[in-house]
Design an enzyme around this catalytic site. Sequence first.
Site, PDB file in Angstrom:
ATOM      1  N   GLU A 139       0.509  -1.663   0.371  1.00 52.61           N
ATOM      2  CA  GLU A 139      -0.187   0.365  -0.087  1.00 52.61           C
ATOM      3  C   GLU A 139       1.140   1.149  -0.095  1.00 52.61           C
ATOM      4  O   GLU A 139       1.581   1.939   0.959  1.00 52.61           O
ATOM      5  CB  GLU A 139      -1.131   0.339   1.511  1.00 52.61           C
ATOM      6  CG  GLU A 139      -2.203   0.935   0.925  1.00 52.61           C
ATOM      7  CD  GLU A 139      -3.226   0.840   2.903  1.00 52.61           C
ATOM      8  OE1 GLU A 139      -2.624   0.721   3.278  1.00 52.61           O
ATOM      9  OE2 GLU A 139      -4.522   1.901   1.711  1.00 52.61           O
ATOM     10  N   HIS A 205      -5.892   5.525  -2.010  1.00 59.64           N
ATOM     11  CA  HIS A 205      -5.044   6.987  -1.458  1.00 59.64           C
ATOM     12  C   HIS A 205      -4.980   7.643  -3.148  1.00 59.64           C
ATOM     13  O   HIS A 205      -3.762   7.828  -3.682  1.00 59.64           O
ATOM     14  CB  HIS A 205      -3.417   6.549  -1.114  1.00 59.64           C
ATOM     15  CG  HIS A 205      -4.233   5.660   0.214  1.00 59.64           C
ATOM     16  ND1 HIS A 205      -4.461   6.639   1.402  1.00 59.64           N
ATOM     17  CD2 HIS A 205      -4.320   4.366   0.174  1.00 59.64           C
ATOM     18  CE1 HIS A 205      -4.722   5.794   2.453  1.00 59.64           C
ATOM     19  NE2 HIS A 205      -4.041   4.847   1.933  1.00 59.64           N
ATOM     20  N   ARG A 237     -21.824  15.306 -11.660  1.00 58.45           N
ATOM     21  CA  ARG A 237     -21.248  16.115 -13.249  1.00 58.45           C
ATOM     22  C   ARG A 237     -19.842  15.519 -12.547  1.00 58.45           C
ATOM     23  O   ARG A 237     -18.932  15.329 -14.242  1.00 58.45           O
ATOM     24  CB  ARG A 237     -20.551  17.995 -12.535  1.00 58.45           C
ATOM     25  CG  ARG A 237     -21.925  17.854 -12.772  1.00 58.45           C
ATOM     26  CD  ARG A 237     -22.611  19.093 -12.782  1.00 58.45           C
ATOM     27  NE  ARG A 237     -22.983  20.237 -12.674  1.00 58.45           N
ATOM     28  CZ  ARG A 237     -24.579  19.798 -13.708  1.00 58.45           C
ATOM     29  NH1 ARG A 237     -24.145  19.150 -13.898  1.00 58.45           N
ATOM     30  NH2 ARG A 237     -25.410  19.885 -12.493  1.00 58.45           N
ATOM     31  N   ASP A 284      -8.544  -3.317   6.838  1.00 57.23           N
ATOM     32  CA  ASP A 284      -7.342  -2.444   7.400  1.00 57.23           C
ATOM     33  C   ASP A 284      -6.622  -2.424   8.944  1.00 57.23           C
ATOM     34  O   ASP A 284      -6.780  -1.819   9.132  1.00 57.23           O
ATOM     35  CB  ASP A 284      -7.762  -1.360   6.691  1.00 57.23           C
ATOM     36  CG  ASP A 284      -7.115  -0.463   6.342  1.00 57.23           C
ATOM     37  OD1 ASP A 284      -6.042  -0.460   5.966  1.00 57.23           O
ATOM     38  OD2 ASP A 284      -7.397   0.861   6.717  1.00 57.23           O
ATOM     39  N   LEU A 317      -8.348   8.671  10.608  1.00 53.11           N
ATOM     40  CA  LEU A 317      -8.406   7.860  10.727  1.00 53.11           C
ATOM     41  C   LEU A 317      -7.246   7.298  10.409  1.00 53.11           C
ATOM     42  O   LEU A 317      -6.700   7.263   9.623  1.00 53.11           O
ATOM     43  CB  LEU A 317     -10.102   6.651   9.616  1.00 53.11           C
ATOM     44  CG  LEU A 317     -11.019   7.422  10.353  1.00 53.11           C
ATOM     45  CD1 LEU A 317     -11.765   7.163   9.412  1.00 53.11           C
ATOM     46  CD2 LEU A 317     -11.161   6.477  11.800  1.00 53.11           C
ATOM     47  N   ALA A 318      -7.104   6.109  11.189  1.00 57.18           N
ATOM     48  CA  ALA A 318      -5.594   5.385  10.574  1.00 57.18           C
ATOM     49  C   ALA A 318      -5.509   3.761  10.530  1.00 57.18           C
ATOM     50  O   ALA A 318      -5.230   3.594  11.631  1.00 57.18           O
ATOM     51  CB  ALA A 318      -4.995   5.667  11.859  1.00 57.18           C
ATOM     52  N   GLY A 319      -6.238   3.354  10.028  1.00 62.57           N
ATOM     53  CA  GLY A 319      -6.675   1.755   9.419  1.00 62.57           C
ATOM     54  C   GLY A 319      -7.651   1.559  11.006  1.00 62.57           C
ATOM     55  O   GLY A 319      -8.399   2.157  11.346  1.00 62.57           O
TER      56      GLY A 319
HETATM   57 ZN   LIG Z   1      -4.837   2.340   3.380  1.00 64.41          ZN
END
Ligand SMILES: [Zn+2]
Length: 398
Positions: A139, A205, A237, A284, A317-319
């Site tokens: 990742e 990402h 759009r 995750d 948010l981190a995992g």
């Molecule tokens: Zn990620």
Amino acid sequence: METTAIFADRALTPFEEIVEPVVIVEGSKIAAIGRRGKLPAPRGAREISAAGKTIVPGFVDVHIHGAGGHDVMEGEVRALEIVAATVARHGTTSLVATTVTASEEQTCHSVAGIARFILRRRDSSPRAASAEILGIHLEGPFISRTRRGVHPEQWIAAPSTALLSRIVAEALGTALILTLAPELPGALELIAAARNAGLVVSLGHTDASYDQARAAISAGARHAAHVFNAMRPFSHRETGVLGAVLTSPEVSAELIADGVHVDAAAMQMLFALKTPERVILVSDGTSATGMPDGQYQLGTFAVTVSGGVCRNTEGKLAGSTLTLDRALRNVVALGVPLPEALRMVTTNPARQLGLGARKGVLAPGADADLVLLDDNLDVSGVMTRGAGPYSVSPRNSR
Ligand SMILES: [Zn+2]
């Protein structure tokens, strides 16, 4: 070779429901599965009763960073063993160890350590409940600065086939997935190189427009990392990468179904648009998985867990601390039928890795990775490659 016959109330293969099944396990493989009475247990087989339980295939997690206080980027035997053992208690019997964006040296060191671990353990049965590490999900580092989430900005790299080659060489054939941002200059070349190296290319990402994402799909991208999270938001759009992922049937979509990362209505949209065949539930998960609230590491940086939600120092948010048993229950609670929800944690991820005959399915010749579920869909037992079944106390952690 030891033979075991496991009797239960029900099995979901998950393509088929078998009432009063018996699963015959020989060594590390499923030898046969059928209805009790129609399929006699071999003479001398160890007989195990799982009365009241449903037997399902073990779960396959294609996006997990750590568990039990350890991160896969430590790359050390003990850390990887703890990660694999922790998630096995939640029904995950296979996983793809996922790196985060880090320096070239750190990435290569981690990847080499994970690869050594995988190659040393290949074809050996575990002595305790333990998920098999199937390979590595890279990742980063070829991701968007705008949509980096908590990945450290200083180590984000421009697409480079030379850098990818070096990392893939360190992986000794165990690199399976590359998550990248397709709008970066040179990304299409990188996709071609990754495909040549046998990797599944994943969009993630990313701040890509619809056209940029479609170009990547035409070039062979077939997967999308934690859909909705760390992606350009949808507009009617300019639908962006989400528009491309949601309308391209050849692309499978990861979902973090913890109820925090993605709202319920957005999850319903994903199920409707991608169909139950193209959604892959992922954890995750970080080192905080299976641990109390507190301070942890994700890759090389610090995160704080409060109420089970994992954030970095800026509050992003981190995992997660999600496990796939909980993800399964959450998705069923949204009204998805159990056999369909099960596919999202078993056959769908296994097939995406090209392992549909060996993992994520109850069938002769498949690995004996089994989960015993009770009526509440809590994991009460797990068998990993023929070892076990080990009993698990229900909801042993959040
Ligand atoms: Zn990620």
